[in-house]
Each structure stands twice: as C-alpha cells, then as structure tokens.
Design a protein around this motif. Structure first.
Motif, PDB file in Angstrom:
ATOM      1  N   MET A  44      15.919 -33.604 -16.594  1.00 40.27           N
ATOM      2  CA  MET A  44      15.248 -33.717 -17.882  1.00 40.27           C
ATOM      3  C   MET A  44      15.302 -35.145 -18.406  1.00 40.27           C
ATOM      4  O   MET A  44      14.316 -35.676 -18.935  1.00 40.27           O
ATOM      5  N   MET A  45      16.457 -35.800 -18.250  1.00 41.36           N
ATOM      6  CA  MET A  45      16.604 -37.157 -18.752  1.00 41.36           C
ATOM      7  C   MET A  45      15.787 -38.151 -17.928  1.00 41.36           C
ATOM      8  O   MET A  45      15.238 -39.113 -18.471  1.00 41.36           O
ATOM      9  N   ASP A  46      15.676 -37.915 -16.620  1.00 36.82           N
ATOM     10  CA  ASP A  46      14.826 -38.769 -15.778  1.00 36.82           C
ATOM     11  C   ASP A  46      13.368 -38.672 -16.229  1.00 36.82           C
ATOM     12  O   ASP A  46      12.656 -39.676 -16.322  1.00 36.82           O
ATOM     13  N   GLU A  51       8.534 -40.681 -18.953  1.00 38.32           N
ATOM     14  CA  GLU A  51       7.408 -40.375 -19.834  1.00 38.32           C
ATOM     15  C   GLU A  51       7.472 -41.117 -21.163  1.00 38.32           C
ATOM     16  O   GLU A  51       6.450 -41.550 -21.701  1.00 38.32           O
ATOM     17  N   LEU A  52       8.693 -41.229 -21.707  1.00 39.29           N
ATOM     18  CA  LEU A  52       8.830 -41.744 -23.070  1.00 39.29           C
ATOM     19  C   LEU A  52       9.659 -43.020 -23.171  1.00 39.29           C
ATOM     20  O   LEU A  52       9.770 -43.599 -24.250  1.00 39.29           O
ATOM     21  N   GLY A  53      10.276 -43.425 -22.052  1.00 37.41           N
ATOM     22  CA  GLY A  53      11.165 -44.588 -22.112  1.00 37.41           C
ATOM     23  C   GLY A  53      12.453 -44.286 -22.845  1.00 37.41           C
ATOM     24  O   GLY A  53      13.112 -45.189 -23.363  1.00 37.41           O
ATOM     25  N   PHE A  54      12.830 -43.006 -22.896  1.00 36.27           N
ATOM     26  CA  PHE A  54      14.040 -42.588 -23.611  1.00 36.27           C
ATOM     27  C   PHE A  54      15.252 -42.800 -22.701  1.00 36.27           C
ATOM     28  O   PHE A  54      15.400 -42.129 -21.681  1.00 36.27           O
ATOM     29  N   ASP A  55      16.116 -43.749 -23.071  1.00 32.56           N
ATOM     30  CA  ASP A  55      17.302 -44.077 -22.286  1.00 32.56           C
ATOM     31  C   ASP A  55      18.462 -43.205 -22.758  1.00 32.56           C
ATOM     32  O   ASP A  55      18.903 -43.303 -23.897  1.00 32.56           O
ATOM     33  N   ALA A  56      18.949 -42.346 -21.863  1.00 33.19           N
ATOM     34  CA  ALA A  56      19.949 -41.342 -22.256  1.00 33.19           C
ATOM     35  C   ALA A  56      21.385 -41.781 -22.003  1.00 33.19           C
ATOM     36  O   ALA A  56      22.291 -40.957 -22.037  1.00 33.19           O
ATOM     37  N   THR A  57      21.622 -43.062 -21.736  1.00 28.63           N
ATOM     38  CA  THR A  57      23.001 -43.503 -21.552  1.00 28.63           C
ATOM     39  C   THR A  57      23.718 -43.521 -22.903  1.00 28.63           C
ATOM     40  O   THR A  57      23.107 -43.787 -23.933  1.00 28.63           O
ATOM     41  N   GLY A  58      25.002 -43.244 -22.859  1.00 31.44           N
ATOM     42  CA  GLY A  58      25.779 -43.193 -24.098  1.00 31.44           C
ATOM     43  C   GLY A  58      26.020 -41.774 -24.549  1.00 31.44           C
ATOM     44  O   GLY A  58      25.623 -40.811 -23.898  1.00 31.44           O
ATOM     45  N   PRO A  59      26.694 -41.614 -25.676  1.00 35.78           N
ATOM     46  CA  PRO A  59      26.991 -40.265 -26.185  1.00 35.78           C
ATOM     47  C   PRO A  59      25.724 -39.555 -26.645  1.00 35.78           C
ATOM     48  O   PRO A  59      24.862 -40.151 -27.277  1.00 35.78           O
ATOM     49  N   LEU A  60      25.634 -38.279 -26.314  1.00 35.64           N
ATOM     50  CA  LEU A  60      24.461 -37.485 -26.663  1.00 35.64           C
ATOM     51  C   LEU A  60      24.883 -36.193 -27.344  1.00 35.64           C
ATOM     52  O   LEU A  60      25.847 -35.557 -26.930  1.00 35.64           O
ATOM     53  N   ALA A  61      24.148 -35.812 -28.375  1.00 39.69           N
ATOM     54  CA  ALA A  61      24.311 -34.486 -28.975  1.00 39.69           C
ATOM     55  C   ALA A  61      23.171 -33.626 -28.438  1.00 39.69           C
ATOM     56  O   ALA A  61      22.002 -34.000 -28.535  1.00 39.69           O
ATOM     57  N   VAL A  62      23.507 -32.491 -27.839  1.00 37.76           N
ATOM     58  CA  VAL A  62      22.512 -31.634 -27.202  1.00 37.76           C
ATOM     59  C   VAL A  62      22.515 -30.274 -27.888  1.00 37.76           C
ATOM     60  O   VAL A  62      23.524 -29.581 -27.898  1.00 37.76           O
ATOM     61  N   ASP A  95      27.025 -44.456 -13.709  1.00 39.45           N
ATOM     62  CA  ASP A  95      25.770 -43.744 -13.523  1.00 39.45           C
ATOM     63  C   ASP A  95      25.564 -42.674 -14.587  1.00 39.45           C
ATOM     64  O   ASP A  95      24.462 -42.462 -15.070  1.00 39.45           O
ATOM     65  N   GLU A  96      26.631 -41.978 -14.920  1.00 44.02           N
ATOM     66  CA  GLU A  96      26.520 -40.914 -15.919  1.00 44.02           C
ATOM     67  C   GLU A  96      27.621 -41.083 -16.955  1.00 44.02           C
ATOM     68  O   GLU A  96      28.797 -40.923 -16.657  1.00 44.02           O
ATOM     69  N   ILE A  97      27.217 -41.453 -18.145  1.00 40.32           N
ATOM     70  CA  ILE A  97      28.193 -41.516 -19.230  1.00 40.32           C
ATOM     71  C   ILE A  97      27.734 -40.603 -20.363  1.00 40.32           C
ATOM     72  O   ILE A  97      27.852 -40.914 -21.526  1.00 40.32           O
TER      73      ILE A  97
END
Length: 203
Positions: A44-46, A51-62, A95-97
């Motif tokens: 999903m993050m790839d 599609e949107l240039g959304f960079d998902a590195t860092g803390p995320l609330a899901v 790679d995954e944080i």
C-alpha cells in the motif's frame, strides 16, 4: 485498491472485497483477519508513493475501518522523524521504520455515491420497498451520497441493497461523520421515500 490524499500528511486507502480476497482475506473473516493489514502495508505504501508521492518513512498512525458491506478503509497519518534518525542520509535510513500505532474500528454503514442525480432517482425507486423508504442523503464534493444503516436490514436485504446500489452508484469509503461535518445534509431521514415522492423515474 483506491488511494487518495486527504492532506499533506494523511492518505486514505480503500480496498474492495476483491482487493482483499486477492490478498487472502475473506469477507466472512474480514474482521478477524484485519491483522493481515501488516502484510499489505508495504504494498500500500509503495503504491501511495508512486501515485501520490506520499513518503511513509517515520512514525505512522494507522486507522483501519472494516466495512462489512463494502470492504476496508485504511487511513494513514504521517508523523515526524525521531531525533535519532535526524543525522542519517537517505541511503543510511532503515528500509522500514514504520512505527505504526494501529486503531481498529468496525462500521457497517452502507454508503454509495452518485455523480448523476438521475441515477440516484432510478436507484431510489427500486430500493423504496426494500428499505421501507429509509436512508440519509448528503451532497459532498459535487456528488450525491446515500447513507444506509444496515442495522435496519437483515442480511438478505442488506446483500440485495448493496447489489442494487452497485448497479447505479459507486461504493464509497466516506463515513457518515465526514458527510455530516463537511457535506450538506439534503434529506436527514427517509431519503429514499422522499426522492420517490418528489421525483419520477427516468423515462
């Protein structure tokens, strides 16, 4: 899989039952299988990045919302980097944080959007007897949204309603809370009945 940006740091991902079944999550087991969202997350993050240039590195609330009548919605909010990553170059970043804080909720709301009001009228006339005229009608983002409470329908009727609405409109992950806050309430109750009373079916 449908991805849309809500703000600079927030996106919404909507997965239909077909999307879920392709990934080993069955409709009947959807709520129990929600933890498999971790397996979907990299994909999903790839896609969100491409599609949107959304960079998902860092803390995320899901936030994960199970919609038994439609599929699953995942809302991802990006936080800020922790200080101990601040001195790293991009190549040195892990790679995954993902520091995911996951909230799970279940919503049975049935929400369908219509670009064309004539299509909504047609659907309403076919739905009227099936739902006893119920429903709430909203206008939001230049579309018409019909919200139904599945608690008022048995499982057989619910399946019939969803099948019928799918012929005329598009399943939407927008919640009634969003529609209440950001949209305009056109018919707060008995929307299907009122549409049928005031508008004739398309000839």
């Amino acid at each position: 899989m449908k991805i849309e940006r809500l703000s600079q740091d927030k996106i919404r991902i909507f997965l239909t039952f077909d999307d879920l079944s392709e990934r080993g999550i069955q409709k009947e087991e959807m709520w129990q299988e929600i933890p498999k969202v971790y397996d979907l997350f990299t994909e999903m993050m790839d896609q969100a990045y491409s599609e949107l240039g959304f960079d998902a590195t860092g803390p995320l609330a899901v936030e994960v919302f199970a919609l038994p009548a439609q599929g699953m919605v995942v809302i991802v909010t990006r936080g800020k980097y922790d200080h101990h990553f601040g001195g790293l170059s991009e190549d040195e970043m892990p790679d995954e944080i993902y520091e995911m804080e996951v909230t799970l909720e279940q919503s049975g709301s049935i929400v369908y959007s219509f670009n064309d009001f004539e299509m909504l009228i047609e659907a309403a006339h076919m739905l009227n007897d099936l739902v006893d005229g119920a429903g709430t009608l909203y206008h939001y983002l230049d579309k018409w949204f019909l919200w139904m409470d599945p608690d008022q329908l048995n499982s057989e009727k619910q399946a019939a309603v969803v099948a019928l609405l799918a012929e005329f409109g598009q399943s939407s992950p927008v919640t009634d809370a969003v529609l209440e806050e950001y949209g305009k309430t056109i018919m707060p109750q008995q929307a299907v009945e009122n549409i049928c009373l005031h508008f004739d079916r398309s000839k």
